[in-house]
Design a protein around this motif. Structure first.
Motif, mmCIF file in Angstrom:
data_model
loop_
_atom_site.group_PDB
_atom_site.id
_atom_site.type_symbol
_atom_site.label_atom_id
_atom_site.label_comp_id
_atom_site.label_asym_id
_atom_site.label_seq_id
_atom_site.Cartn_x
_atom_site.Cartn_y
_atom_site.Cartn_z
ATOM 1 N N GLU A 85 0.933 -0.806 -0.073
ATOM 2 C CA GLU A 85 0.053 0.339 -0.048
ATOM 3 C C GLU A 85 1.077 1.291 -0.332
ATOM 4 N N PHE B 105 -1.312 3.083 7.753
ATOM 5 C CA PHE B 105 -2.859 2.367 7.978
ATOM 6 C C PHE B 105 -3.264 1.401 8.732
ATOM 7 N N THR C 199 -3.459 -6.088 -2.025
ATOM 8 C CA THR C 199 -2.759 -6.305 -0.396
ATOM 9 C C THR C 199 -3.775 -7.476 -0.351
ATOM 10 N N VAL D 123 -7.423 -0.088 3.342
ATOM 11 C CA VAL D 123 -6.776 -0.769 2.453
ATOM 12 C C VAL D 123 -7.203 -0.531 1.876
ATOM 13 N N GLU D 124 -6.274 0.052 0.424
ATOM 14 C CA GLU D 124 -6.805 0.643 -0.863
ATOM 15 C C GLU D 124 -6.956 -0.434 -1.988
ATOM 16 N N ASP D 125 -6.233 -1.547 -2.008
ATOM 17 C CA ASP D 125 -5.281 -1.617 -2.592
ATOM 18 C C ASP D 125 -5.794 -3.240 -3.590
#
Length: 505
Positions: free
Chosen positions: A117, A127, A147, A142-144
């Protein structure tokens, strides 16, 4: 809603425990998952996510987020403020920090999250939303999608859940107050009996010989912890006059651990007061005082009440509600004045954080009662909800006063049910258990598995007060021995209706 009951108006069924430690090698399935990432980089819509949830539940399968593919979990995270909750540990039972050496697992997982991330520009603090003080749980942003792919391949993860995702917000068939309401209703004279010094005994109590049990025990010295929507400030009988009349010599304590905020980093709770009405009804059924005010009395009218506002409503569909309930369970687990916990709340899927907190309180000797589930007619095919299906809880549902066992109009049944309570007139769904209302001098009727759960918690307090040196196992065994089907167990109703008089003798 007319009755303050557990109307979980979503598809509900017996759910499983999210507790799978990953034994696969680090890179197992990564090649395939990477292909999925490339092809499915666009998040699913909430409608598509809910369709997957509904399909699983309607097939009477256990819905566990960890069993879903990375793309579905990530999509729910995208629609849930990017909050991902991770339960970590060396194995399924490694959830308590007090006897765990899983710090290295947590650090390794955070390093991997930062590596994916952060792109080398950020650190773990960017995070980490929250780390539980007693349980092996972290909440991360979490954005990805990659991940989630990576985490699902890791050892040391017991569960992974998009806890910010709100199922109910995207179900047009499920818009309701989720068990809330401030209504009051005058009681039919056939639904109560007046006893000294002027209190009303609900008709349902006689179905379980509760009034006769009062000759032996009234719950004195036992603390009942109610985790729900809080306690009314507008009814003196659940506040300053709780210790009144035949109910003298006890106390009520109120706490608030629910954070009413969409902001995940917020930690400011919104107080102890009930803003729904459901919690007040449940606390009153279990513990309302016996005095001369002419109001309905509670089952254990001399028990102490410890009320925790842990949730906004009865459906645990949100990050802060799940945290509020889990934190309430931990707090009650650590209280020496509490023996019994009553939870007339639930969800249609397992929630790892609450599961861990239930086990935490259970390991500290608390007897935990949970509602088996209540719904509207379009969900009456489903089974027992979470956390009532857990082995560490005692599941309760409601039945009618028919001369054969029949669940109430909106009550769930199934093989996870342990006990039943008569709480509805046969053929008349509106004639349920009389109870104190939210406001002074008013009454109401409540139904569903919610009131059945609170009633059973009160009966357990009568037994424990009668035998104060007993363990929770001994109390539970006495409840079983006094129930209709003992020593057998019915496939839908457990041990059935409890005879409170027999239980305390």
């Amino acid at each position: 809603m007319k009755n303050l009951n557990l109307r979980l108006v979503v598809l509900m069924t017996a759910l499983g425990v999210i507790s799978c430690s990953k034994d696969a090698p680090l890179n197992q399935n990564l090649e395939e998952e990477n292909r999925i990432v490339t092809v499915q980089g666009k998040a699913l819509t909430p409608t598509e996510i809910n369709a997957k949830i509904n399909q699983t539940i309607s097939n009477r399968e256990k819905f566990e987020w960890t069993n879903m593919d990375a793309h579905t979990i990530w999509s729910a995270t995208v629609h849930g403020d990017q909050i991902l909750t991770i339960g970590y540990g060396n194995d399924e039972n490694d959830f308590n920090k007090e006897n765990s050496n899983a710090e290295g697992i947590k650090n390794r997982l955070m390093q991997r999250i930062v590596a994916i991330e952060g792109n080398g520009q950020k650190n773990a603090d960017d995070f980490l939303i929250d780390e539980d003080d007693k349980l092996n749980i972290i909440d991360v942003k979490v954005e990805d999608l990659q991940t989630v792919v990576d985490l699902l391949a890791q050892k040391g993860i017991r569960y992974i859940e998009p806890t910010g995702y709100r199922y109910l917000d995207h179900e047009v068939t499920a818009k309701s107050g989720a068990g809330c309401g401030y209504d009051s209703e005058s009681l039919n004279s056939a639904d109560y009996t007046t006893i000294a010094p002027g209190a009303k005994v609900p008709w349902t109590f006689y179905e379980h010989n509760i009034t006769s049990a009062w000759n032996y025990s009234t719950g004195a010295g036992v603390g009942i912890g109610v985790i729900d929507t809080g306690l009314t400030p507008n009814n003196s009988l659940m506040n300053g006059n709780f210790n009144d009349g035949y109910s003298s010599g006890r106390y009520v304590r109120k706490y608030g651990l629910y954070v009413d905020s969409w902001w995940p980093w917020s930690s400011r709770t919104d107080g102890v007061n009930d803003k729904c009405g459901h919690g007040t009804s449940m606390a009153a059924v279990a513990t309302a005082p016996r005095n001369n005010d002419g109001m309905p009395v509670g089952v254990a009218y001399n028990a102490n009440l410890i009320s925790y506002r842990g949730t906004k409503n009865v459906l645990l569909d949100g990050y802060h509600e799940q945290k509020g309930v889990a934190n309430s369970l931990k707090a009650l687990g650590n209280r020496s004045d509490v023996k019994i916990i009553s939870m007339s709340i639930g969800a249609p899927w397992s929630i790892g954080r609450i599961k861990d907190a239930v086990r935490y309180a259970n390991n500290r000797g608390k007897l935990i009662f949970a509602a088996g589930g209540t719904s509207t007619s379009f969900t009456n095919f489903v089974g027992v909800i979470f956390p009532a299906w857990m082995d560490e809880t005692v599941a309760v549902t409601g039945v009618t006063d028919a001369n054969y066992y029949e669940e109430c109009d909106i009550c769930h049944k199934g093989n996870k049910i342990d006990f039943t309570v008569v709480m509805q007139r046969d053929g008349n769904g509106s004639r349920t258990t009389p109870v104190l209302s939210y406001y002074n001098g008013q009454t109401d009727y409540v139904g569903g598995s919610s009131v059945a759960t609170a009633t059973t918690a009160g009966i357990a307090a009568l037994v424990w007060s009668r035998h104060p040196s007993w363990s929770k196992t001994q109390v539970l065994n006495r409840l079983k021995q006094s129930a209709d089907f003992y020593p057998n167990r019915n496939s839908q109703y457990g041990y059935g209706n409890i005879d409170a008089l027999q239980a305390v003798q």
